[in-house]
Design a protein around this motif. Structure first.
Motif, short mmCIF file in Angstrom:
data_model
loop_
_atom_site.label_atom_id
_atom_site.label_comp_id
_atom_site.label_asym_id
_atom_site.label_seq_id
_atom_site.Cartn_x
_atom_site.Cartn_y
_atom_site.Cartn_z
N LYS A 32 0.86 -1.18 0.00
CA LYS A 32 0.00 0.00 0.00
C LYS A 32 0.89 1.22 0.00
O LYS A 32 1.76 1.37 0.85
CB LYS A 32 -0.90 0.03 1.23
N GLN A 49 -8.37 6.53 -1.69
CA GLN A 49 -7.54 5.33 -1.67
C GLN A 49 -6.19 5.60 -2.29
O GLN A 49 -6.08 6.27 -3.30
CB GLN A 49 -8.24 4.21 -2.44
N ILE A 88 -2.67 0.46 -4.33
CA ILE A 88 -2.63 -0.86 -3.70
C ILE A 88 -2.32 -1.92 -4.76
O ILE A 88 -2.96 -1.96 -5.80
CB ILE A 88 -3.97 -1.20 -3.02
#
Length: 161
Positions: free
Chosen positions: A46, A56, A59
């Motif tokens: 991450k 976000q 990832i």
């Protein structure tokens, strides 16, 4: 952050998760066990994005065979255990060990726009999205004393802890 685990009737899936944060890296090795005996093994990296709010980061997941998992599990790591309850659109993590009593809920969304429109449920007792102390990579190194101090900063009563 929630005061307690979700009501069982609201849970769609339960998983026992063991995360191994590989020392000296940004890599996490995860073993997620389901009640039906199934198991998901993966290696994750991450990379956070330096923007506030529910956005976000980057990832990358690599799904592993049991042999690959066992090889990587032999590397030095800090271990974090939790139970994850899926209560769509939330994943609710209830922590073990020195973090017992900590219940974190994370929205699971398809787009950043969905995440930004999300309104936390009334049972949310603190918003910790932008507090990096509540990320897995930090929590894995957190003592009980530090956790209680952080919760106190959010004004949470002793019963919540």
């Amino acid at each position: 952050m929630l005061a307690e685990a979700p009501e069982p009737a609201t849970v769609t899936v339960t998983r026992m998760i063991t995360d191994r944060y590989l020392v000296g890296t940004r890599l996490r090795l995860r073993r997620a066990e389901r009640p039906d005996g199934g198991c998901e093994l993966k290696l994750t990296q991450k990379v956070p994005i330096a923007r506030p709010g529910a956005v976000q980061g980057l990832i990358t997941n690599t799904y592993l065979s049991p042999t690959e998992y066992e090889l990587l599990a032999s590397l030095p790591a800090a271990v974090l255990s939790k139970t994850r309850f899926s209560v769509p659109p939330l994943g609710v993590d209830v922590f073990d060990g020195p973090l017992r009593g900590l219940v974190l809920a994370e929205g699971e969304f398809t787009t950043d726009e969905e995440a930004q429109r999300f309104v936390p449920p009334p049972e949310c007792v603190a918003e910790v999205t932008d507090d990096t102390r509540f990320t897995g990579g930090r929590l894995v190194e957190t003592s009980r004393h530090d956790l209680l101090q952080w919760l106190a900063e959010y004004g949470l009563p002793p019963a919540t802890r």
